[in-house]
Scaffold this active site. Structure first.
Site, PDB file in Angstrom:
ATOM      1  N   GLN A  81      -9.093  -0.190 -16.114  1.00  7.85           N
ATOM      2  CA  GLN A  81      -9.846  -1.146 -14.970  1.00  7.85           C
ATOM      3  C   GLN A  81     -11.188  -0.318 -14.614  1.00  7.85           C
ATOM      4  OE1 GLN A  81      -7.688  -3.424 -11.988  1.00  7.85           O
ATOM      5  NE2 GLN A  81      -8.044  -1.513 -10.921  1.00  7.85           N
ATOM      6  N   LEU A 100       0.820  -1.129   0.042  1.00 10.12           N
ATOM      7  CA  LEU A 100      -0.042   0.092  -0.036  1.00 10.12           C
ATOM      8  C   LEU A 100       0.847   1.370   0.041  1.00 10.12           C
ATOM      9  CD1 LEU A 100      -2.897  -1.026   2.424  1.00 10.12           C
ATOM     10  CD2 LEU A 100      -2.857  -1.372  -0.004  1.00 10.12           C
ATOM     11  N   HIS A 101       0.282   2.348  -0.730  1.00 12.77           N
ATOM     12  CA  HIS A 101       1.041   3.701  -0.600  1.00 12.77           C
ATOM     13  C   HIS A 101      -0.111   4.714  -0.716  1.00 12.77           C
ATOM     14  CE1 HIS A 101      -0.640   3.498  -4.781  1.00 12.77           C
ATOM     15  NE2 HIS A 101       0.199   2.256  -5.042  1.00 12.77           N
ATOM     16  N   GLY A 144      -1.690   6.331  -2.697  1.00 11.06           N
ATOM     17  CA  GLY A 144      -2.820   6.261  -3.724  1.00 11.06           C
ATOM     18  C   GLY A 144      -3.758   5.469  -3.194  1.00 11.06           C
ATOM     19  N   HIS A 145      -3.338   4.471  -2.303  1.00 11.02           N
ATOM     20  CA  HIS A 145      -4.233   3.531  -1.845  1.00 11.02           C
ATOM     21  C   HIS A 145      -4.916   4.105  -0.647  1.00 11.02           C
ATOM     22  CE1 HIS A 145      -1.500   0.037  -3.424  1.00 11.02           C
ATOM     23  NE2 HIS A 145      -2.645  -0.060  -4.089  1.00 11.02           N
ATOM     24  N   LYS A 166      -6.201   6.240 -11.627  1.00 11.04           N
ATOM     25  CA  LYS A 166      -4.662   5.757 -12.280  1.00 11.04           C
ATOM     26  C   LYS A 166      -4.993   4.587 -13.269  1.00 11.04           C
ATOM     27  CE  LYS A 166      -0.541   3.706 -11.596  1.00 11.04           C
ATOM     28  NZ  LYS A 166      -0.579   2.400 -11.519  1.00 11.04           N
ATOM     29  N   SER A 213       2.602   4.012  -7.393  1.00 10.84           N
ATOM     30  CA  SER A 213       2.282   2.363  -7.778  1.00 10.84           C
ATOM     31  C   SER A 213       3.089   1.623  -6.874  1.00 10.84           C
ATOM     32  CB  SER A 213       2.753   2.134  -9.278  1.00 10.84           C
ATOM     33  OG  SER A 213       2.753   0.845  -9.490  1.00 10.84           O
ATOM     34  N   SER A 214       2.446   0.290  -6.690  1.00  8.14           N
ATOM     35  CA  SER A 214       3.364  -0.734  -5.860  1.00  8.14           C
ATOM     36  C   SER A 214       4.521  -0.918  -6.686  1.00  8.14           C
ATOM     37  CB  SER A 214       2.380  -1.670  -5.666  1.00  8.14           C
ATOM     38  OG  SER A 214       1.161  -1.336  -5.070  1.00  8.14           O
TER      39      SER A 214
END
Ligand code: AMP
Length: 258
Positions: free
Chosen positions: A151, A33-34, A36-37, A147, A183-184
């Site tokens: 999807q 997780l970063h 963004g999450h 992002k 992004s991961s």
């Protein structure tokens, strides 16, 4: 915060919440997780009385040659972020597929081009796992990041077409100080690659101001060291690109008038 790994247990917990009149939000992720999450988790927390974050590196959305085995996994760090976001349950199943799983969800229009062309079968894995997660958690709301523009479009279409009773909410892309979208996979980049990768959002922003954004982006990218174009395309009001930085594939997009 509870950590639940049994899908049946998660499902009955969600059923109890629902019976008690709760509003349930789901934030599906593959972990590592970063920020963004985190933005998805924070917004979900504000919009629902119960928040579930799922962490599941879904094997069916990776092709055999892709990075499933080396996809970053760090449950301890992820749990810390989830706790900080004050969510109710971290749903972390070991496996969501029975050994003889044989049912797939396939969106057959929006999923065909862009990432669907480079990664055949990817979106079939995504739609299947997202429907599984929606059936387990039965959320009123599910949060996704812009992002991954294709999807979120594919999932929104699936939910519409299959009359799934979950509202899909898309949130803006969160970027690091250098403009690169979190992004991961960014953790795979070397310092030099990271510098090269910063060009991706810069070029996308510049491209949308040009007469022919796609051609302009293609031409510019050729001149950049260390970057290899997978695709650049207009999609759903956005200019979307996928670029290889060494062996790491990054995607990004910016709004683009038709
Ligand atoms: P992933 O763990 O990469 O599958 O992503 C889980 C969710 O987080 C997806 O809905 C992504 O679109 C979203 N997401 C990933 N990166 C970002 C970002 N930089 N900003 C906003 N959302 C993101």
């Amino acid at each position: 915060m509870r950590i639940v790994s049994d899908p049946k247990q998660m499902q009955s917990l969600a059923r109890r919440w629902r019976a008690a009149g709760d509003t349930i939000a789901l934030v599906p992720t593959m972990g590592a997780l970063h920020r963004g999450h985190e933005s998805l988790l924070t917004t979900a927390r504000q919009r629902a009385t119960r928040v579930v974050a799922s962490i599941y590196v879904n094997p069916t959305q990776f092709a055999p040659h892709e990075d499933l085995a080396k996809y970053p996994r760090d449950l301890k760090a992820d749990a810390k972020i989830c706790r900080r976001a004050n969510i109710d349950v971290l749903f972390h199943p070991a496996n969501l597929y029975t050994a003889d799983h044989s049912t797939w969800v396939e969106e057959s229009s929006l999923s065909q081009d862009l990432c669907g062309r480079t990664r055949p079968g990817h979106f079939r894995g995504v739609t299947t796992v997202v429907l599984i997660l929606l059936n387990i958690v039965q959320p009123d709301l599910a949060f996704f990041g812009q992002k991954d523009a294709q999807q979120v479009a594919v999932i929104t279409r699936m939910v519409r077409d299959l009359y799934v009773m979950t509202k899909i909410i898309s949130l803006p892309t969160v970027r690091d100080e250098d403009g690169l979208a979190f992004s991961s996979r960014n953790r795979f980049l070397t310092v030099a690659q990271r510098t090269n990768a910063q060009v991706l959002p810069q070029l996308l922003h510049l491209a949308v101001a040009q007469k022919n954004p796609v051609l302009w982006f293609q031409r510019e990218l050729k001149r950049r060291p260390g970057l290899q174009l997978d695709y650049v395309k207009k999609f759903n009001g956005h200019l979307c690109a996928a670029v290889w930085v060494g062996t790491t594939r990054l995607i990004d997009n910016v709004p683009c008038p038709a």
